[in-house]
Design a protein around this motif. Structure first.
Motif, PDB file in Angstrom:
ATOM      1  N   LEU A 109     -37.470  44.160  83.658  1.00 24.60           N
ATOM      2  CA  LEU A 109     -38.580  43.229  83.461  1.00 24.60           C
ATOM      3  C   LEU A 109     -38.686  42.323  84.684  1.00 24.60           C
ATOM      4  O   LEU A 109     -37.689  41.730  85.108  1.00 24.60           O
ATOM      5  CB  LEU A 109     -38.344  42.386  82.206  1.00 24.60           C
ATOM      6  N   VAL A 110     -39.881  42.223  85.279  1.00 22.26           N
ATOM      7  CA  VAL A 110     -40.099  41.402  86.472  1.00 22.26           C
ATOM      8  C   VAL A 110     -41.319  40.512  86.259  1.00 22.26           C
ATOM      9  O   VAL A 110     -42.107  40.732  85.344  1.00 22.26           O
ATOM     10  CB  VAL A 110     -40.283  42.278  87.745  1.00 22.26           C
ATOM     11  N   ASP A 111     -41.482  39.529  87.115  1.00 17.16           N
ATOM     12  CA  ASP A 111     -42.651  38.660  87.032  1.00 17.16           C
ATOM     13  C   ASP A 111     -43.909  39.344  87.551  1.00 17.16           C
ATOM     14  O   ASP A 111     -44.996  39.155  87.010  1.00 17.16           O
ATOM     15  CB  ASP A 111     -42.428  37.362  87.814  1.00 17.16           C
ATOM     16  N   ASP A 112     -43.785  40.129  88.632  1.00  9.92           N
ATOM     17  CA  ASP A 112     -44.937  40.748  89.275  1.00  9.92           C
ATOM     18  C   ASP A 112     -44.531  42.112  89.829  1.00  9.92           C
ATOM     19  O   ASP A 112     -43.726  42.188  90.767  1.00  9.92           O
ATOM     20  CB  ASP A 112     -45.452  39.841  90.394  1.00  9.92           C
ATOM     21  N   VAL A 113     -45.068  43.171  89.275  1.00 10.98           N
ATOM     22  CA  VAL A 113     -44.692  44.533  89.655  1.00 10.98           C
ATOM     23  C   VAL A 113     -44.991  44.802  91.122  1.00 10.98           C
ATOM     24  O   VAL A 113     -44.150  45.344  91.850  1.00 10.98           O
ATOM     25  CB  VAL A 113     -45.385  45.570  88.741  1.00 10.98           C
ATOM     26  N   GLU A 114     -46.171  44.443  91.601  1.00 13.21           N
ATOM     27  CA  GLU A 114     -46.545  44.717  93.001  1.00 13.21           C
ATOM     28  C   GLU A 114     -45.615  44.000  93.977  1.00 13.21           C
ATOM     29  O   GLU A 114     -45.191  44.580  94.980  1.00 13.21           O
ATOM     30  CB  GLU A 114     -47.999  44.332  93.261  1.00 13.21           C
ATOM     31  N   VAL A 115     -45.294  42.755  93.694  1.00 14.49           N
ATOM     32  CA  VAL A 115     -44.376  41.995  94.556  1.00 14.49           C
ATOM     33  C   VAL A 115     -43.006  42.674  94.567  1.00 14.49           C
ATOM     34  O   VAL A 115     -42.381  42.836  95.610  1.00 14.49           O
ATOM     35  CB  VAL A 115     -44.267  40.522  94.096  1.00 14.49           C
ATOM     36  N   GLN A 116     -42.551  43.105  93.384  1.00 12.06           N
ATOM     37  CA  GLN A 116     -41.244  43.741  93.300  1.00 12.06           C
ATOM     38  C   GLN A 116     -41.207  45.068  94.039  1.00 12.06           C
ATOM     39  O   GLN A 116     -40.210  45.404  94.680  1.00 12.06           O
ATOM     40  CB  GLN A 116     -40.850  43.945  91.837  1.00 12.06           C
ATOM     41  N   LEU A 117     -42.296  45.834  94.003  1.00 11.77           N
ATOM     42  CA  LEU A 117     -42.345  47.099  94.736  1.00 11.77           C
ATOM     43  C   LEU A 117     -42.268  46.873  96.244  1.00 11.77           C
ATOM     44  O   LEU A 117     -41.639  47.660  96.964  1.00 11.77           O
ATOM     45  CB  LEU A 117     -43.609  47.883  94.370  1.00 11.77           C
ATOM     46  N   LYS A 118     -42.865  45.792  96.730  1.00  6.19           N
ATOM     47  CA  LYS A 118     -42.739  45.460  98.161  1.00  6.19           C
ATOM     48  C   LYS A 118     -41.291  45.148  98.508  1.00  6.19           C
ATOM     49  O   LYS A 118     -40.785  45.561  99.553  1.00  6.19           O
ATOM     50  CB  LYS A 118     -43.656  44.288  98.514  1.00  6.19           C
ATOM     51  N   GLU A 119     -40.607  44.430  97.616  1.00  6.67           N
ATOM     52  CA  GLU A 119     -39.188  44.129  97.819  1.00  6.67           C
ATOM     53  C   GLU A 119     -38.365  45.422  97.866  1.00  6.67           C
ATOM     54  O   GLU A 119     -37.461  45.568  98.681  1.00  6.67           O
ATOM     55  CB  GLU A 119     -38.660  43.220  96.708  1.00  6.67           C
ATOM     56  N   VAL A 120     -38.678  46.351  96.963  1.00  9.22           N
ATOM     57  CA  VAL A 120     -38.000  47.643  96.918  1.00  9.22           C
ATOM     58  C   VAL A 120     -38.145  48.350  98.260  1.00  9.22           C
ATOM     59  O   VAL A 120     -37.165  48.815  98.857  1.00  9.22           O
ATOM     60  CB  VAL A 120     -38.568  48.527  95.777  1.00  9.22           C
TER      61      VAL A 120
END
Length: 130
Positions: A79-90
C-alpha cells in the motif's frame, strides 16, 4: 506519507482451479473465500472492510485469481500513497515497471501496478487515492 503507506497490505495467489484452491485454504487455514467478482475470490485471513482491507492491526488479506501468463506466481502488494510516484522511485533504484498503473477506482478498486525489483521479484503497489 500516511500511517499505512509502504507496508505489505495485500497478497494475490494464482490458481488453476478456483474451487479447489478455495477449499484448500479454507480447510487448512480457516480462510473465508467468498466470491469477489470477475472469477476471483477473496482470501480473508482476518475480518475485513468493504474493500477487503483487514480491520485488525498487522494482518493482511488477499485474493485468489485464475492463473494466467502474466500472473503465474504469488504477488505481494504494498500500500502506497501515490502509485506513479512510487513507480518512479522503483525505476530510480534500478527496478522495472512490469505492468503500468491501472486505475480501477471507477469500480471501487485501487490504482495499482506491478514492478520487478533488482532481483527479478515481482511485487505490486496500490493506492485508493487521497
Amino acid at each position: 506519507m500516511s500511517k499505512q503507506a509502504n507496508k505489505v497490505a495485500f497478497f494475490e495467489l494464482p490458481a488453476d482451479d478456483m474451487a479447489r484452491a478455495s477449499k484448500f485454504y479454507g480447510e487448512v487455514f480457516g480462510w473465508s473465500t467468498p466470491e469477489q467478482g470477475g472469477g476471483n475470490v477473496w482470501a480473508f485471513t482476518t475480518p475485513a472492510d468493504e474493500q477487503g482491507n483487514p480491520t485488525e492491526t498487522g494482518a493482511i488479506n488477499g485474493d485468489i485469481r485464475p492463473r494466467s501468463k502474466g500472473f503465474d506466481r504469488p504477488l505481494i502488494m504494498i500500500l502506497v500513497d501515490d502509485v506513479e510516484v512510487q513507480l518512479k522511485e522503483v525505476e530510480n533504484a534500478g527496478g522495472k515497471v512490469v505492468h503500468p498503473a491501472q486505475d480501477e477506482s471507477q469500480f471501487g478498486g485501487p490504482v495499482w501496478a506491478v514492478f520487478s525489483d533488482t532481483e527479478g521479484n515481482h511485487l505490486g503497489v496500490y493506492s485508493f487515492g487521497v
